[in-house]
Scaffold this motif. Structure first.
Motif, PDB file in Angstrom:
ATOM      1  N   ARG A 217     -21.857 -60.893   7.132  1.00  0.00           N
ATOM      2  CA  ARG A 217     -21.488 -59.961   6.064  1.00  0.00           C
ATOM      3  C   ARG A 217     -20.122 -60.309   5.467  1.00  0.00           C
ATOM      4  NH1 ARG A 217     -23.487 -56.288  10.115  1.00  0.00           N
ATOM      5  NH2 ARG A 217     -21.348 -55.720  10.672  1.00  0.00           N
ATOM      6  N   GLY A 218     -19.644 -61.519   5.758  1.00  0.00           N
ATOM      7  CA  GLY A 218     -18.402 -61.971   5.143  1.00  0.00           C
ATOM      8  C   GLY A 218     -17.139 -61.606   5.888  1.00  0.00           C
ATOM      9  N   GLU A 219     -17.247 -61.137   7.137  1.00  0.00           N
ATOM     10  CA  GLU A 219     -16.065 -60.784   7.907  1.00  0.00           C
ATOM     11  C   GLU A 219     -15.616 -61.964   8.761  1.00  0.00           C
ATOM     12  OE1 GLU A 219     -16.519 -57.152  10.130  1.00  0.00           O
ATOM     13  OE2 GLU A 219     -17.814 -56.262   8.589  1.00  0.00           O
ATOM     14  N   ALA A 220     -14.319 -62.070   8.962  1.00  0.00           N
ATOM     15  CA  ALA A 220     -13.795 -63.093   9.864  1.00  0.00           C
ATOM     16  C   ALA A 220     -14.184 -62.749  11.295  1.00  0.00           C
ATOM     17  CB  ALA A 220     -12.283 -63.184   9.739  1.00  0.00           C
ATOM     18  N   PHE A 221     -14.584 -63.750  12.075  1.00  0.00           N
ATOM     19  CA  PHE A 221     -14.908 -63.504  13.471  1.00  0.00           C
ATOM     20  C   PHE A 221     -13.671 -62.986  14.211  1.00  0.00           C
ATOM     21  CE2 PHE A 221     -15.187 -64.797  17.911  1.00  0.00           C
ATOM     22  CZ  PHE A 221     -16.412 -64.247  18.266  1.00  0.00           C
ATOM     23  N   ARG A 222     -12.515 -63.556  13.888  1.00  0.00           N
ATOM     24  CA  ARG A 222     -11.246 -63.072  14.426  1.00  0.00           C
ATOM     25  C   ARG A 222     -10.604 -62.198  13.358  1.00  0.00           C
ATOM     26  NH1 ARG A 222      -9.849 -66.950  18.660  1.00  0.00           N
ATOM     27  NH2 ARG A 222     -11.286 -68.718  18.543  1.00  0.00           N
ATOM     28  N   PRO A 223     -10.670 -60.874  13.508  1.00  0.00           N
ATOM     29  CA  PRO A 223     -10.242 -59.960  12.439  1.00  0.00           C
ATOM     30  C   PRO A 223      -8.803 -60.168  11.981  1.00  0.00           C
ATOM     31  CG  PRO A 223     -11.419 -58.765  14.150  1.00  0.00           C
ATOM     32  CD  PRO A 223     -11.197 -60.146  14.674  1.00  0.00           C
TER      33      PRO A 223
ATOM     34  N   SER B  50     -10.550 -68.978  11.656  1.00  0.00           N
ATOM     35  CA  SER B  50     -10.895 -67.567  11.858  1.00  0.00           C
ATOM     36  C   SER B  50     -12.152 -67.361  12.681  1.00  0.00           C
ATOM     37  CB  SER B  50     -11.089 -66.890  10.495  1.00  0.00           C
ATOM     38  OG  SER B  50     -12.155 -67.494   9.789  1.00  0.00           O
ATOM     39  N   GLY B  51     -12.823 -68.462  13.043  1.00  0.00           N
ATOM     40  CA  GLY B  51     -14.128 -68.316  13.673  1.00  0.00           C
ATOM     41  C   GLY B  51     -14.139 -68.529  15.166  1.00  0.00           C
ATOM     42  N   THR B  52     -15.340 -68.692  15.693  1.00  0.00           N
ATOM     43  CA  THR B  52     -15.503 -68.989  17.108  1.00  0.00           C
ATOM     44  C   THR B  52     -15.145 -70.441  17.342  1.00  0.00           C
ATOM     45  OG1 THR B  52     -17.784 -69.710  16.809  1.00  0.00           O
ATOM     46  CG2 THR B  52     -17.436 -67.380  17.220  1.00  0.00           C
ATOM     47  N   ASP B  53     -14.527 -70.712  18.472  1.00  0.00           N
ATOM     48  CA  ASP B  53     -14.261 -72.106  18.834  1.00  0.00           C
ATOM     49  C   ASP B  53     -13.581 -72.853  17.690  1.00  0.00           C
ATOM     50  OD1 ASP B  53     -14.455 -73.945  20.917  1.00  0.00           O
ATOM     51  OD2 ASP B  53     -16.178 -74.941  20.040  1.00  0.00           O
ATOM     52  N   ALA B  54     -12.709 -72.152  16.961  1.00  0.00           N
ATOM     53  CA  ALA B  54     -12.170 -72.697  15.721  1.00  0.00           C
ATOM     54  C   ALA B  54     -11.045 -73.691  15.958  1.00  0.00           C
ATOM     55  CB  ALA B  54     -11.662 -71.557  14.843  1.00  0.00           C
ATOM     56  N   ALA B  55     -10.813 -74.512  14.921  1.00  0.00           N
ATOM     57  CA  ALA B  55      -9.637 -75.376  14.940  1.00  0.00           C
ATOM     58  C   ALA B  55      -8.401 -74.486  14.959  1.00  0.00           C
ATOM     59  CB  ALA B  55      -9.633 -76.271  13.702  1.00  0.00           C
ATOM     60  N   PRO B  56      -7.397 -74.779  15.777  1.00  0.00           N
ATOM     61  CA  PRO B  56      -6.188 -73.944  15.799  1.00  0.00           C
ATOM     62  C   PRO B  56      -5.555 -73.855  14.414  1.00  0.00           C
ATOM     63  CG  PRO B  56      -6.161 -75.574  17.566  1.00  0.00           C
ATOM     64  CD  PRO B  56      -7.312 -75.922  16.682  1.00  0.00           C
ATOM     65  N   TYR B  57      -4.904 -72.744  14.129  1.00  0.00           N
ATOM     66  CA  TYR B  57      -4.355 -72.533  12.790  1.00  0.00           C
ATOM     67  C   TYR B  57      -3.378 -73.627  12.397  1.00  0.00           C
ATOM     68  CZ  TYR B  57       0.165 -70.962  14.591  1.00  0.00           C
ATOM     69  OH  TYR B  57       1.404 -70.906  15.187  1.00  0.00           O
TER      70      TYR B  57
END
Length: 437
Positions: free
Chosen positions: A278-284, A373-380
């Protein structure tokens, strides 16, 4: 005369007769089976280009299926319209006892299936669905705590531990083809009747060579080399069997198998965390980022005019063909999000409008990975240097020259932003949003 009772098999993301789970169960249901497909107006009306090649691909596959079925004395029934209205029409035409289909995990599909199931239930018609487009789904692969995995590596390990012949074995549909409903071929709407026009360009073949898989690990990151399977569109629409591909990957390429596991991983994320669809970031917390969202810069990114050749080549390839090499997808996505500070949802939507192999679960997963912002994401703080990526993966500039004929001329634009400046700006904005300052 009363109509004979029949079973309907509803094709969606499983456009093949062989090794099809739902079709296998339908053919063993005890009633003749009529195969069925709906060109959904809710989807087609949202496409703004008459040359959408995904619709052309589906139409060509359905035409082939119709020929195959006609050779067995049966037919594919194809309708165009709103699924609820189409199903009401079909139920007036036939004495339907059961409807079989395969699971679809996307939010719109879930809502659509709920409405159709209610319609069928009111008429005492059972609606049976099966797992077909993935090896493991929903909550089949869980951590030791009984929770869904949100990091790929332990998920992959557990996925491999659970894999057995039961999960990767084919469904022997051909054994039951004589159970199809006997009828004359039914008309299939033309592309023009659907509001689309054919381009006539060939689509990727639906098989992968053993030699390619054997070299896949070493060559897959180089976009100038034809070393990827190009099976994305076939996986998206189910013209190949995931079970067959897994068996082949186990024989020839652990790296290719890993790519197939990533696909399962993102599908189970979409199911267990439906907010991402629904367009939300996995990490709010990543929704606190203050995006710049400059329309002019986004347009240059879309057109492949950023002044960074690997990014531009990728975007031009996408616009021209509906395909982009996976390594280049990561670089272009990272550039848009972190160099230009444009909301990842803008890029996700653009890819969704262009990719032949567009798949909500994987597209969302990939973009949120790039954004952090997601699962298992690249660090910011991991920010691809597009120039360094080009030097490493297209050292002779073969790929970039293919898509940028004006490269090394005065007609090619200067970089839209300096890499070092963009990197520092991105780190500052991310740190402020995430409370890392």
């Amino acid at each position: 005369m009363p109509l004979p009772p029949i079973t309907i098999f509803w094709f969606r993301r499983d456009l093949r007769l062989h090794d099809n789970a739902g079709l296998y169960h339908a053919l063993r249901s005890g009633h003749p089976v009529l195969p069925f497909f709906i060109f959904d107006r809710a989807i087609l009306d949202g496409l703004d280009h008459p040359y959408d090649r995904r619709v052309e691909f589906i139409h060509s596959v359905l035409t082939d299926l119709q020929s195959e079925l006609a050779g067995m004395g049966t037919s594919l029934m194809v309708k165009y319209g709103n699924p609820l209205e189409v199903w009401k029409e079909v139920l007036q035409q036939y004495e339907v006892t059961e409807v079989y289909t395969n699971h679809d995990y996307e939010p719109y599909a879930q809502e659509r299936d709920k409405v159709i199931e209610e319609l069928l239930r009111d008429k005492a018609i059972s609606f049976k669905t099966y797992k077909d487009q993935v090896i493991f789904e929903k909550k089949e692969v869980l951590s030791g705590q009984g929770t869904p995995y949100t990091v790929f590596t332990p998920y992959s390990r557990k996925w491999k531990d659970q894999l057995s012949d039961f999960y990767k074995g084919s469904y022997p549909t051909a054994k039951y083809f004589h159970h199809f409903y006997e009828t004359q071929p039914l008309p299939v709407p033309t592309l023009e009747q659907l509001g689309f026009k054919p381009m006539g360009e060939p689509f990727p073949v639906r098989s992968v060579r053993e030699e390619l898989l054997q070299k896949y690990h070493d060559l897959r990151d180089f976009p100038a080399v034809p070393a990827t399977s190009r099976l994305g569109i076939h996986l998206r629409f189910g013209t190949v069997s995931i079970r067959e591909l897994v068996r082949k990957a186990q024989q020839h390429s652990a790296t290719f198998l890993s790519e197939l596991i990533w696909r399962d991983f993102y599908h189970q994320i979409l199911w267990n965390f439906p907010q991402v669809g629904r367009g939300e970031a996995f990490r709010p917390e990543y929704d606190r980022i203050r995006w710049r969202n400059k329309e002019e810069e986004f347009q240059k990114w879309c057109e492949g005019k950023t002044g960074y050749p690997l990014v531009d080549a990728g975007m031009r390839e996408l616009n021209a063909t509906g395909f982009m090499h996976n390594r280049v997808r990561m670089v272009t996505a990272s550039f848009m999000v972190k160099h230009l500070l444009i909301d990842w949802r803008w890029g996700e939507a653009y890819f969704a409008s262009k990719l032949l192999d567009y798949d909500l679960a994987s597209n969302n997963g990939g973009w949120q990975w790039a954004a952090g912002s997601g699962t298992d994401a690249a660090p910011y703080f991991r920010i691809f240097n597009p120039t360094a990526q080009a030097t490493r993966f297209d050292p002779q500039k073969l790929y970039m020259k293919q898509w940028i004929p004006e490269l090394n001329s005065l007609d090619y634009p200067t970089p839209i932003v300096d890499h070092s400046f963009a990197r520092e700006r991105c780190l500052k904005v991310y740190k402020e949003a995430l409370g890392k300052a």
